[in-house]
Design an enzyme around this catalytic site. Sequence first.
Site, PDB file in Angstrom:
ATOM      1  N   HIS A 155       2.006  11.249   4.250  1.00  0.00           N
ATOM      2  CA  HIS A 155       1.028   9.679   4.280  1.00  0.00           C
ATOM      3  C   HIS A 155       1.084   9.451   5.541  1.00  0.00           C
ATOM      4  CE1 HIS A 155      -2.497   7.379   3.658  1.00  0.00           C
ATOM      5  NE2 HIS A 155      -2.701   8.228   2.803  1.00  0.00           N
ATOM      6  N   GLU A 201      -6.008  13.061   9.211  1.00  0.00           N
ATOM      7  CA  GLU A 201      -6.152  11.976   8.581  1.00  0.00           C
ATOM      8  C   GLU A 201      -5.810  10.728   9.870  1.00  0.00           C
ATOM      9  OE1 GLU A 201      -6.554  11.391   4.573  1.00  0.00           O
ATOM     10  OE2 GLU A 201      -4.385  10.523   4.629  1.00  0.00           O
ATOM     11  N   GLU A 246       0.422   6.142   5.574  1.00  0.00           N
ATOM     12  CA  GLU A 246       1.699   5.118   4.899  1.00  0.00           C
ATOM     13  C   GLU A 246       2.936   4.941   4.688  1.00  0.00           C
ATOM     14  OE1 GLU A 246      -1.592   4.201   1.419  1.00  0.00           O
ATOM     15  OE2 GLU A 246      -3.056   3.713   2.977  1.00  0.00           O
ATOM     16  N   SER A 305     -11.592   6.254   4.743  1.00  0.00           N
ATOM     17  CA  SER A 305     -12.866   5.595   4.692  1.00  0.00           C
ATOM     18  C   SER A 305     -14.371   6.454   4.224  1.00  0.00           C
ATOM     19  CB  SER A 305     -13.443   5.056   5.686  1.00  0.00           C
ATOM     20  OG  SER A 305     -12.289   4.508   6.469  1.00  0.00           O
ATOM     21  N   LYS A 355      -3.025   6.104  -4.280  1.00  0.00           N
ATOM     22  CA  LYS A 355      -2.235   5.065  -4.216  1.00  0.00           C
ATOM     23  C   LYS A 355      -1.248   4.579  -5.143  1.00  0.00           C
ATOM     24  CE  LYS A 355      -4.337   5.240   0.088  1.00  0.00           C
ATOM     25  NZ  LYS A 355      -5.019   4.712   1.237  1.00  0.00           N
ATOM     26  N   ASN A 404      -6.194  10.100  -3.269  1.00  0.00           N
ATOM     27  CA  ASN A 404      -5.876   9.649  -3.708  1.00  0.00           C
ATOM     28  C   ASN A 404      -5.236   7.972  -4.308  1.00  0.00           C
ATOM     29  OD1 ASN A 404      -3.095   8.375  -2.820  1.00  0.00           O
ATOM     30  ND2 ASN A 404      -3.412   8.988  -0.508  1.00  0.00           N
ATOM     31  N   GLY A 454      -8.553   2.731   4.853  1.00  0.00           N
ATOM     32  CA  GLY A 454      -8.580   1.699   4.608  1.00  0.00           C
ATOM     33  C   GLY A 454      -9.982   0.683   5.236  1.00  0.00           C
TER      34      GLY A 454
HETATM   35  C1  PEP Z   1      -5.880   7.391   2.358  1.00  0.00           C
HETATM   36  O1  PEP Z   1      -5.056   6.309   2.479  1.00  0.00           O
HETATM   37  O2  PEP Z   1      -5.519   8.885   2.288  1.00  0.00           O
HETATM   38  C2  PEP Z   1      -7.308   7.559   2.539  1.00  0.00           C
HETATM   39  C3  PEP Z   1      -8.093   8.363   3.643  1.00  0.00           C
HETATM   40  O3  PEP Z   1      -7.887   6.330   2.633  1.00  0.00           O
HETATM   41  P1  PEP Z   1      -9.277   5.470   2.758  1.00  0.00           P
HETATM   42  O4  PEP Z   1     -10.178   6.578   1.731  1.00  0.00           O
HETATM   43  O5  PEP Z   1      -9.082   4.527   1.899  1.00  0.00           O
HETATM   44  O6  PEP Z   1      -9.280   4.909   3.730  1.00  0.00           O
END
Ligand code: PEP
Length: 295
Positions: A128, A201, A130, A247, A44, A42, A207
Site C-alpha cells: 500500500h 491506486e 502509505e 477516493s 486502515k 481497507n 484520501g
Molecule cells: C486506500 O487507502 O487504499 C484508499 C483507496 O483510500 P481512499 O478510498 O480513502 O482514497
Amino acid sequence: MEELRDRVERVVRQVVRELLAAGQDLPELSGSRGRRRLVVANWKMNLLRASARQWVEAFPESSDRHCQVVICPPAVLLWPLAEALDAAGRDIALGAQDLHPEAGGAHTGEVAAAMLLEAGARYVIVGHSERRAAGEDDELVARKLAAALAAGLCPILCLGETAPERERGLTLMRLRGQLDLALAGLGHPAPDPAGLVLAYEPVWAIGSGRAAGADDAQQAAAFLRERLAELFSFAWARQVRILYGGSVSGENAEHIAACPDIDGFLVGGASLRPESFAAIVQASRRQAAGKEVSR
Ligand code: PEP
C-alpha cells in the site's frame, strides 16, 4: 542477454498493440468474463471491537456470485470479526493490511502470514502506498508478495504513481516498474491467477476526494493486464482481478465499475461508513449483473 530480452519484449508489445488495434482475438483479455467482482474495505487504523461489530450489523450486504466482499480491519480485529461474521451467517471474507515476509522468528511487533490465516484472513494488502511512503521498497514488497502466496493468502498488490510522476507522463512506466519488481521473484510455474489481485491506486487520489477518471483508470488497468500477459500468458492474465482504489464513493463507483479491465475496488475512507461502502458494492454488482445479461 538483457538487450535481447528488451528487443523481444518490444516486439511482443507491438504485436499485442496491433492485435488490439485491429480488434482481433485479444478483446477477451479485457472483458470481465469469468472474473468475479471484488470490493475490499481497507479500514486502515480505525475502529475498535465494538464499533467494528456495529459496522457489521449496519452493513446490509454479503458476497454473492457477482461480487465478493472483503473487509481488511486492523490485525487485532480479525479474530473478533471472523467470529461476529460467522455468528451472523454473513458471507464476507477478511483480509489483513500487511504481513511480514518471514514465516516466524525474532521480529518484534510483526505478524506472519500463518498467523493472519489462523485469525481468519484470506486476503492481504501488499505494498500500500502509505506503507511505501513509510519506507517499504519494491524488494520488500516482492518478498511480502511471495510470502503471502506461499502461505495461501491472496495478495492484493497495490501499484500507483505519485502526482509528480503523473504530471511528467511517467504513470505507465512507474506501474510497469512496480509490477515487474513485485513479481520478479515468483518464477515458474506461475501462481494461480485467481489467487492474485492487483489494485491500481494512484497515490494522488488516495484520501484526496479526487478519484481518477474512468478512462485513466481503465488505461492503467489495461496496461497492467497487458504486462501480465507478456510476463505469463494471455489466458493467465485474463483471470487476474484488477481493482481501482483512490477516493471511490457511491457516486463515482458505477462509472468506474463499467470499465472492462476493472474488476472491483479497494476502498479506504468510504468503507468506514457501512452505507457508503454498501453503495459501492451495489454499484459493482449492478455492473456485473448487467454484463452477464448483455453477454
Ligand atoms: C486506500 O487507502 O487504499 C484508499 C483507496 O483510500 P481512499 O478510498 O480513502 O482514497
